[in-house]
Design an enzyme around this catalytic site. Structure first.
Site, PDB file in Angstrom:
ATOM      1  N   ASP A 102     151.658  44.902  53.537  1.00  0.00           N
ATOM      2  CA  ASP A 102     152.278  46.319  53.505  1.00  0.00           C
ATOM      3  C   ASP A 102     151.767  46.789  54.936  1.00  0.00           C
ATOM      4  O   ASP A 102     151.633  46.074  55.959  1.00  0.00           O
ATOM      5  CB  ASP A 102     151.680  47.047  52.645  1.00  0.00           C
ATOM      6  CG  ASP A 102     152.792  47.939  52.232  1.00  0.00           C
ATOM      7  OD1 ASP A 102     152.839  49.098  52.559  1.00  0.00           O
ATOM      8  OD2 ASP A 102     153.415  47.608  50.792  1.00  0.00           O
ATOM      9  N   ARG A 139     155.561  63.228  57.380  1.00  0.00           N
ATOM     10  CA  ARG A 139     154.523  62.147  57.521  1.00  0.00           C
ATOM     11  C   ARG A 139     154.553  61.700  58.974  1.00  0.00           C
ATOM     12  O   ARG A 139     154.382  60.688  59.541  1.00  0.00           O
ATOM     13  CB  ARG A 139     155.074  60.830  56.696  1.00  0.00           C
ATOM     14  CG  ARG A 139     153.889  60.104  56.320  1.00  0.00           C
ATOM     15  CD  ARG A 139     154.396  58.794  55.635  1.00  0.00           C
ATOM     16  NE  ARG A 139     153.388  57.951  54.975  1.00  0.00           N
ATOM     17  CZ  ARG A 139     153.192  56.503  54.988  1.00  0.00           C
ATOM     18  NH1 ARG A 139     154.223  55.900  55.371  1.00  0.00           N
ATOM     19  NH2 ARG A 139     152.278  56.211  54.399  1.00  0.00           N
ATOM     20  N   ASP A 184     160.807  49.944  53.805  1.00  0.00           N
ATOM     21  CA  ASP A 184     160.565  51.295  53.354  1.00  0.00           C
ATOM     22  C   ASP A 184     161.327  52.439  54.117  1.00  0.00           C
ATOM     23  O   ASP A 184     161.873  52.277  55.101  1.00  0.00           O
ATOM     24  CB  ASP A 184     159.114  51.286  53.609  1.00  0.00           C
ATOM     25  CG  ASP A 184     158.288  52.578  52.694  1.00  0.00           C
ATOM     26  OD1 ASP A 184     159.020  53.181  52.014  1.00  0.00           O
ATOM     27  OD2 ASP A 184     157.199  52.408  52.501  1.00  0.00           O
ATOM     28  N   ASN A 237     160.490  56.625  54.624  1.00  0.00           N
ATOM     29  CA  ASN A 237     159.518  57.471  54.100  1.00  0.00           C
ATOM     30  C   ASN A 237     159.726  58.875  54.368  1.00  0.00           C
ATOM     31  O   ASN A 237     158.842  59.854  54.451  1.00  0.00           O
ATOM     32  CB  ASN A 237     158.140  57.320  54.500  1.00  0.00           C
ATOM     33  CG  ASN A 237     157.584  56.340  53.444  1.00  0.00           C
ATOM     34  OD1 ASN A 237     157.527  56.327  52.279  1.00  0.00           O
ATOM     35  ND2 ASN A 237     157.253  55.030  54.113  1.00  0.00           N
ATOM     36  N   CYS A 290     162.828  50.431  49.551  1.00  0.00           N
ATOM     37  CA  CYS A 290     161.795  51.431  49.100  1.00  0.00           C
ATOM     38  C   CYS A 290     161.806  52.722  49.701  1.00  0.00           C
ATOM     39  O   CYS A 290     162.189  52.643  50.872  1.00  0.00           O
ATOM     40  CB  CYS A 290     160.451  50.588  49.379  1.00  0.00           C
ATOM     41  SG  CYS A 290     158.967  51.866  49.152  1.00  0.00           S
ATOM     42  N   ASP A 297     155.935  55.211  43.587  1.00  0.00           N
ATOM     43  CA  ASP A 297     154.663  54.944  44.225  1.00  0.00           C
ATOM     44  C   ASP A 297     153.820  55.231  43.006  1.00  0.00           C
ATOM     45  O   ASP A 297     152.479  54.918  43.282  1.00  0.00           O
ATOM     46  CB  ASP A 297     154.628  55.972  45.350  1.00  0.00           C
ATOM     47  CG  ASP A 297     154.947  55.339  46.742  1.00  0.00           C
ATOM     48  OD1 ASP A 297     155.220  54.140  46.782  1.00  0.00           O
ATOM     49  OD2 ASP A 297     155.105  55.980  47.717  1.00  0.00           O
TER      50      ASP A 297
END
Ligand code: DGJ
Length: 735
Positions: A367, A444, A479, A481, A527, A549
């Site tokens: 990951d 983030r 992903d 985010n 994701c 998550d």
């Protein structure tokens, strides 16, 4: 051909497996919605639209037709400005500043098959005889704006796929401020409105409310479909339940901001609409240009929510997902994220992979944190080059060592993002979405790359491809985010700035198409902080999604149950994680965690190397059982039996297409004093077959033979249970 046109009555009759959808041209001009419901055998219907003369507050189209008003006419694609006071399906601003449109019938075509939607994800067919398509062209005479309404009817499923293409056939430019994919007018409002809503780590909970006059809307202004609302709504007849009654689903094949709504008007009719979020959207159409909306997938079932879900599951599993993994059993994986977060080195990774391999796990996924200098989430997105501090011998060496043990190797990327602290951002500070002279809001500690730009898209394709070519990688977790802020693009002119969010989505789809078609041997899982972009648009490119998550077994009951309203089990990533759970702090037994995770694409997300012998043995058994059942789980018909939204217990089951096998899971969250005796009544079995039932039910019924009718109507007696977080599995095979 199941699309009939009666030229005399000017009626279109679209027939799918068990449904009819009927449109009539009123005064040869206005496409009115007559019916959508159980299949009608007769081909044409011209006596069903009823309109009466209303007071002056319902404006009439002409003095000689006093009963005809846009205010009351059920319409297929309503315009704004001539007396329909409900929400329009589209809005246009013309060069003279006016915003009034009047679409009238221009022409139509009926053809076998289903045309592709250029640049957008959509359902598809494999053989021309699977579907027929009606294209109904409407035109605003004054300006030359044309809308081509497309309706594809699938023969074997109760599905109508709708979309709209706008073409500017005028001489002047036109600004589209709203361009929805579908609008359907029902002649009553005896419905409940169902939506799938939540938040990060609490996605797709089921909410239901009664329709009353006014607008019931869900939407996303986040630049992605979002954790908050899923691009799906359903109307349920008042008597409809899980297994019976009329249900109408509307699902949007799109991953960006959207709107889904139902409006009840003063006459008690209901207008349902779904499409791209019109807020902060505008699309300039120069003369000759066109605009294609995303596809809306409309499903009808008389067999309740369960019937509707099974239609979506089949369609999205077999005619939306693509590629060699569509029908292939998905590997059991172990992912290092919750085991290590950013803090790992090659030895630690090899240790987790080896522990997984020993227990029968098939795929190791590395990951976040393997690239740039990414020791936390404050740097390096965009710099897709291995971090030699953590992987001194390189990524390829690590991947080769792991694949050498017989495991597959997978890798995490977040390609749409850039960290301000990255080489990429230092070299190209304007490659992110931004508005000149305004500060750039970080989330983030990252910014979003401007995928409306070709140079940015090429960079992503090149940098990700280089890594994928450099090592034996057979799985990618893609992903994303954060949500969009300061949505603007440096390369677009002022009057096209409001196109940025949709151009981003088109850019993303272009990048995904290039990457997935260049690497057909790689299984892609999408994701977005878990399920922030769990939508049909992403499923077109990536057949599975990391569901949430939140991997707590109790939370997952609701998340997976809610997700199953639209999405098949084969699309849901579900992992066993450590306790106390990292999202909610709850301690649940390994057994229940395993049983919940087995209900989707199974995996582990913890440090297996730290497990003792007893836990390892339990994992081995879970892995073995899942291997035995995975085709049934991933590709069987799914039946919801007990809802976690209604009580302390949850149950669901999977039944093979030929009904020779089934697998049922029952979960009880909290222990109960003096609990009632309970039965688990199965669904979907063949009443005339005999089945052997085996399970982790502590002796008793294991190995007993029952009739299918007995299992469905009388049910299995559930064993008595002790303590919180209990689960029982039943494996059912034709005797
Ligand atoms: C969010 C994902 O949902 C997690 O599974 C993990 O991959 C992190 N991102 C990594 O940053």
């Amino acid at each position: 051909m199941p699309i009939f046109y009666d030229s005399q009555a000017q009626v279109f009759h679209l027939q799918s497996a068990a449904s009819s959808y009927i449109i009539q041209l009123v005064q040869s001009a206005h496409p009115a919605h007559v019916y959508w419901g159980p299949k009608l055998a007769q081909e044409s219907f011209d006596k069903h639209l009823h309109s009466i003369e209303r007071a002056s507050f319902s404006p009439t189209l002409s003095a000689d037709a006093p009963h005809l008003s846009f205010d009351t006419l059920p319409q297929e694609y309503p315009s704004y400005g001539s007396g329909d006071f409900r929400e329009p399906a589209f809005a246009a601003r013309y060069v003279d500043g006016s915003t009034v449109s009047r679409f009238v019938y221009d022409s139509h075509e009926i053809e076998a098959g289903k045309p592709k939607l250029e640049g957008l994800p959509a359902t598809y067919i494999e053989k021309e005889d699977e579907a027929d398509t009606l294209r109904l062209t409407l035109r605003d005479e004054l300006t030359g704006l044309k809308a081509v309404l497309s309706y594809t009817v699938f023969h074997k499923l109760d599905v109508i796929a709708r979309s709209t293409r706008f073409v500017n056939e005028g001489a002047e430019s036109i600004a589209l401020g709203r361009a929805l994919s579908a609008s359907v007018d029902f002649d009553h409002s005896e419905f409940d409105f169902l939506q799938l809503s939540g938040a990060w780590t609490r996605e797709r909970h089921i909410y239901k409310r009664e329709l009353v006059p006014g607008i019931h809307r869900i939407d996303s202004k986040r630049g992605s479909s979002s954790h908050t609302q899923n691009p799906f709504i359903a109307l349920l007849a008042k008597n409809a339940g899980e297994d019976h009654g009329e249900v109408y689903g509307f699902s949007l094949v799109y991953s960006g901001g959207f709107l889904g709504q139902a409006e009840v008007d003063p006459f008690g009719t209901t207008r349902v609409q779904i499409g791209i979020q019109p807020f902060d959207f505008e699309w300039k159409l120069e003369a000759g240009e066109s605009f294609q909306t995303p596809e809306a997938v409309l499903v009808r079932s008389s067999e309740g929510l369960g019937g509707m879900s099974r239609i979506y599951h089949k369609l999205y599993r077999t005619r939306l997902s693509r590629g060699q993994f569509r029908d292939a059993a998905r590997p059991i994986l172990v992912n290092n994220w919750e085991a290590t977060y950013f803090n790992f080195n090659a030895d630690k990774i090899k240790e987790i992979a080896a522990a997984g391999q020993e227990l029968g796990i098939e795929l190791f996924v590395l990951d976040d944190g393997w690239f740039g200098k990414r020791d936390s989430d404050n740097s390096s997105l965009g710099d897709w080059v291995e971090d030699k501090r953590k992987l001194p011998e390189g990524l390829a060496k690590l991947a080769n060592e792991i694949t050498g043990t017989g495991m597959q190797f997978g890798l995490w990327f977040e390609p749409e993002m850039v960290s301000p602290n990255s080489d990429l951002h230092r070299a190209h500070p304007d490659w992110c979405l931004h508005v000149p002279n305004r500060s750039r809001t970080e989330a983030r500690q990252q910014l979003i790359l401007d995928l409306s730009r070709e140079d940015v898209r090429d960079y992503i394709v090149d940098s990700v491809s280089k890594v994928l070519e450099s090592a034996p990688i057979t799985y990618v977790k893609w992903d994303m985010n954060r949500n969009m802020t300061e949505i603007g693009s440096e390369l677009l002119p002022a009057e096209r700035q409001r196109e940025t969010a949709h151009r981003y989505m088109l850019g993303l789809y272009d990048v995904l198409e290039r990457i997935v078609s260049n690497f057909p041997h790689i299984l892609f899982e999408s994701c977005s902080g878990g399920g922030g972009r769990f939508d049909p648009g992403m499923l077109y490119y990536m057949p599975q999604t990391w569901t949430s998550d939140d991997s707590d077994a109790v939370e997952r009951l609701k998340i997976q149950y809610g997700t199953s309203i639209v999405y098949p089990a084969s699309s849901m990533g579900a992992h066993v994680s450590a306790v106390p759970n990292h999202q909610v702090g709850r301690v649940t037994p390994l057994e229940m965690r395993g049983h919940v995770a087995m209900s989707g694409n199974f995996g582990y997300e913890l440090d297996l190397a730290r497990f003792g012998e007893e836990e390892k043995q339990a994992v081995k058994e879970q892995v073995g059982l899942y291997k035995e059942l995975r085709e049934l789980i991933q590709f069987g018909d799914f039946y919801r039996i007990k809802s976690p939204f209604e009580g302390n217990d949850t149950a669901w089951a999977y039944v093979s297409e030929d009904r020779s096998q089934a697998f049922a899971a029952y979960f009880r969250v909290l222990g109960e004093p003096y609990a009632p005796l309970r039965r688990l009544k199965l669904k979907g079995l063949d009443p005339n077959k005999r089945y052997t039932v085996e399970g982790n039910i502590g002796g008793g019924e294991t190995g007993a033979v029952y009739g299918g009718d007995e299992l469905m109507h009388l049910g299995l007696s559930l064993p008595s249970m002790w303590g919180d977080f209990q689960s029982v599995l039943y494996v059912i095979k034709e005797a």
